[in-house]
Design a protein around this motif. Sequence first.
Motif, PDB file in Angstrom:
ATOM      1  N   SER A 491       0.932  -1.228  -0.061  1.00  0.00           N
ATOM      2  CA  SER A 491       0.154   0.220   0.034  1.00  0.00           C
ATOM      3  C   SER A 491       1.001   1.267  -0.041  1.00  0.00           C
ATOM      4  O   SER A 491       1.884   1.096   0.577  1.00  0.00           O
ATOM      5  N   GLY A 492       0.483   2.294  -0.511  1.00  0.00           N
ATOM      6  CA  GLY A 492       0.983   3.431  -0.517  1.00  0.00           C
ATOM      7  C   GLY A 492      -0.069   4.507  -0.108  1.00  0.00           C
ATOM      8  O   GLY A 492      -1.181   4.317  -0.212  1.00  0.00           O
ATOM      9  N   PHE A 493       0.293   5.740   0.792  1.00  0.00           N
ATOM     10  CA  PHE A 493      -0.551   6.212   1.161  1.00  0.00           C
ATOM     11  C   PHE A 493      -0.126   8.050   1.294  1.00  0.00           C
ATOM     12  O   PHE A 493       1.218   8.238   1.475  1.00  0.00           O
ATOM     13  N   VAL A 494      -0.932   8.828   1.210  1.00  0.00           N
ATOM     14  CA  VAL A 494      -0.611  10.298   1.561  1.00  0.00           C
ATOM     15  C   VAL A 494      -1.780  10.894   2.188  1.00  0.00           C
ATOM     16  O   VAL A 494      -2.939  10.603   1.808  1.00  0.00           O
ATOM     17  N   GLU A 495      -1.440  11.752   3.110  1.00  0.00           N
ATOM     18  CA  GLU A 495      -2.629  12.533   3.790  1.00  0.00           C
ATOM     19  C   GLU A 495      -2.038  13.647   4.214  1.00  0.00           C
ATOM     20  O   GLU A 495      -0.949  14.107   4.725  1.00  0.00           O
ATOM     21  N   ASP A 496      -2.824  14.744   3.885  1.00  0.00           N
ATOM     22  CA  ASP A 496      -2.518  16.176   4.437  1.00  0.00           C
ATOM     23  C   ASP A 496      -3.653  16.721   5.556  1.00  0.00           C
ATOM     24  O   ASP A 496      -4.949  16.934   5.172  1.00  0.00           O
ATOM     25  N   ASN A 497      -3.135  17.013   6.625  1.00  0.00           N
ATOM     26  CA  ASN A 497      -4.204  17.443   7.570  1.00  0.00           C
ATOM     27  C   ASN A 497      -4.105  19.109   7.742  1.00  0.00           C
ATOM     28  O   ASN A 497      -2.826  19.429   7.970  1.00  0.00           O
ATOM     29  N   ILE A 498      -4.803  19.566   7.387  1.00  0.00           N
ATOM     30  CA  ILE A 498      -4.959  21.147   7.192  1.00  0.00           C
ATOM     31  C   ILE A 498      -5.553  21.781   8.170  1.00  0.00           C
ATOM     32  O   ILE A 498      -6.986  21.497   8.567  1.00  0.00           O
ATOM     33  N   ARG A 499      -5.134  22.647   8.977  1.00  0.00           N
ATOM     34  CA  ARG A 499      -5.796  23.728   9.787  1.00  0.00           C
ATOM     35  C   ARG A 499      -5.972  24.834   9.036  1.00  0.00           C
ATOM     36  O   ARG A 499      -5.412  25.583   9.135  1.00  0.00           O
ATOM     37  N   VAL A 500      -7.348  24.838   8.541  1.00  0.00           N
ATOM     38  CA  VAL A 500      -7.877  26.017   7.787  1.00  0.00           C
ATOM     39  C   VAL A 500      -8.001  27.337   8.739  1.00  0.00           C
ATOM     40  O   VAL A 500      -7.377  28.173   8.419  1.00  0.00           O
ATOM     41  N   ARG A 501      -8.655  27.005   9.605  1.00  0.00           N
ATOM     42  CA  ARG A 501      -8.704  28.161  10.860  1.00  0.00           C
ATOM     43  C   ARG A 501      -8.530  27.469  12.169  1.00  0.00           C
ATOM     44  O   ARG A 501      -8.612  26.467  12.166  1.00  0.00           O
ATOM     45  N   PRO A 502      -8.420  28.340  13.255  1.00  0.00           N
ATOM     46  CA  PRO A 502      -8.245  27.775  14.585  1.00  0.00           C
ATOM     47  C   PRO A 502      -9.618  26.871  14.732  1.00  0.00           C
ATOM     48  O   PRO A 502      -9.666  25.946  15.678  1.00  0.00           O
ATOM     49  N   ASN A 503     -10.709  26.995  14.255  1.00  0.00           N
ATOM     50  CA  ASN A 503     -11.878  26.340  14.729  1.00  0.00           C
ATOM     51  C   ASN A 503     -12.272  25.333  13.281  1.00  0.00           C
ATOM     52  O   ASN A 503     -13.369  24.644  13.278  1.00  0.00           O
ATOM     53  N   VAL A 504     -11.522  25.237  12.421  1.00  0.00           N
ATOM     54  CA  VAL A 504     -11.869  24.335  11.372  1.00  0.00           C
ATOM     55  C   VAL A 504     -10.563  23.648  10.867  1.00  0.00           C
ATOM     56  O   VAL A 504      -9.455  24.291  10.417  1.00  0.00           O
TER      57      VAL A 504
END
Length: 830
Positions: A491-504
Amino acid sequence: MNSRLCILLAFVTLQVSATVAQEPPMASPHTILGTVLDPSGAVIPNARASLTRSDGSRIAETQTNERGAFHFDRVTPSRYRLLVQATGFQDANTEISVGTKNATSIRITMGIAAQAETVTVGGNDLGAQVSADVAENTSANRLDRDTLDRVPVFDQDYISAVSRFLDDSATGTNGVTLVVNGIEANGPGVTASAIQEVKVNQNPYSALFSRPGRARVEITTKGGTQDFHGTVNFMFRDSIFDARNAYALAKAPEQRRYFEGVLTGPLTPTKKTTFLLSLDQDYLDLQGIVNAQGPKSTIRENVPNPTRHFFGSGRVFHNFSDNDQFWIGYSYERRTVQNQAVGGTVLPEAGTDARFDEHEINVFYRHVVSSKWVNQLRFLVGHYDNRLASQNQEPGIVVQGAFIAGGAQADFRKTEYHFDGTDTVSYQHHKHLINFGIDIPDISRRGFDDFTNIEGTYTFGSLASYQAGQPTQFVIQKGNGHVAFLERVFSGFVEDNIRVRPNVSVALGLRYYWQNFFHDVPYNVAPRIDFAFAPIKDFNGVTLLRFIVQNPSFPVSPLELASTPTSLVTLNPGARIPYTIQYSGGVERQVTAQSTLSATYVGSRGIGLFRSVDANAPLPPAYAAIPNPTLGQVRDLESRGYQKSNALEITFQGKPSKYFTGQVQYRLSKTRNNTSGITFFPGNSYDPAVDWARSDNDRRHKFDILASSQPSRFFSVGMGVSLYSGLPVNVTTGSDNNRDGVVNDRPPNTPRNSLAGPGLIDLDLNVSHDFAFSRVPDHSKTLTVSVNSFNILNRKNDMTYIGVITSPFFGRAVAAQPPRRMQLDLEFKF
């Protein structure tokens, strides 16, 4: 009466005196309480915390315990600076203010290497908190070391204890996925007391894992420590204190003796190299409760079912000066079971003996490339040997719904050499935390020695047909039962966790899956998306020949067998890897400062699921002629099954008051499908759609509580409550009316799984007291004495009902869950 009263009063007085002398002081307004976490939210043990005045003079210094917690007592109200240091993490330095009214509580998240630290100060205690981080869903269930020690856990089986919170429909035929320190594994790799934390349903849509998380249990194990620490456990159970099983004529003599422990400490004077050693030895003497109907009378007896189990594990950890960390571990496990499967309608002569041996080597290496880049490599290599042997080699006799006798005809051996590993690269920049890498869930060489049904098994539709000597079916296997193959999964994987705003926050992930038996490459892509928003701040029938003889004589004649064509197993050319679509939406609410409430809708669709059909079944409506008379049953493995599930989960967890700490969950669900897995045959192979009905795992209502309380300084109480509605039961005729080789035919106009099974009501309690021999920080010595009672109400919880209409037990149960059992636990921590 007076002497008993005096003895009782004297005992209570002694307990009060011991507790008053040994109970730690309550957190005063002049106390600093804290917990240290890494960026993933896991606790950091052995971090050094220093408290200094504004002029730089040091007041006190301590280390976080195995739960990542620390405290400073008797601190005068003022402003201070707190410095927290841990190998592999950036120092956390913050200013705190100690007041006169409330104890000061802080939670510190330490960044890796040179990442900026996040320090959160607030609250009077540390509990469940609502977060706009996609990885911090409050519908997850998390049990840390302290909680595991306080709640009732039968036989120290923490995995089973938390599995109550799993989604039955997601678990399905694939079972529970166990993730240990970030890598999928067959077992925890350590003994019970070396488990630091257990999580269920945490971040269920992460691309870092092969399956959605609602059937995933994650375990974090303890690491090495710079000072010597350990735990020694002794558990004892004896049926003299238990209730009698509801289906036993006499109380079965059962006993369990369990010895377990963990030791950790430094290996070198610099304390950069440490170790962890964990061992357990288990002697379990159970009894199988037989409740069957023989040709002449009812058969009820208790049969010894002893189990012996040993597990040993050793790990060495090393922290490098550049913040890198490496550890390597080895474990060995052995288990033997006698008279396995005996009980219910299975007579002692049809029992089996089992033996399991496994060796594993685990390796972990974390390399801090820079302040933004971190690489983590984890892998394991292992070998196991699983053997099953019948108690005797006589032909098997199965009388549907009445009794199973003769030989078990279950001789089987499975061996496996396997490699699992994952390499994850993490990059953090501004609002993004990107994880990508390679996951190898399995590279294995598997061997099977299948000697089942060597002497054959006769199946009778009823007691009357058995007495008349008229079996419905005879199954026998001849030839070479050995097969070996290589399985490779990548398996190969990629993931981006984005803090768009402090509450999003948003997590976007993609996972690619490949294995060497199915080649539907374009379809093996699994996208994942997760979103959190806080609107308000607060697997050849040539090697092994299988014969199915319809309506044979009893015993079967060689002529009948010689004239019976061989059955085959084939893989449908159109078969592909099944896939699941899972989606959910939930609302989380902070109820008190330390408790949360969440309501979550969970839906899933299983598409292209595996099932088996007889491609050479006799043709309807007469079911007399078969398409290819040179062959018997042709079991075609196809991926055309479908499943639909909808559920509502309501979860409350945290610490709303000093009298309750834990989690409560109610689940309302409905699951329907037309397959129960790759071994499932529909009632009619020419019309599988008719089997669309309640899933075998369709439990409509589930209510669970796992909590603890400290009603007084003298003792703590742990509680487990399970209230479940029943699983469905399939109603069958007990015969193979359509002659497809599978005895699963249903009466006319009877849907699959149409009979409602028995529910479950279970209450477990744990009462414990801590005897503290030392209160020196990081060198405390505590003996905990616990008395546990499981199924304290002694309710007869039937396992399931017999669904064969010709059975004398039709619509009734022949086995039940264990009655009330008592368990004594002694745990010494140092």
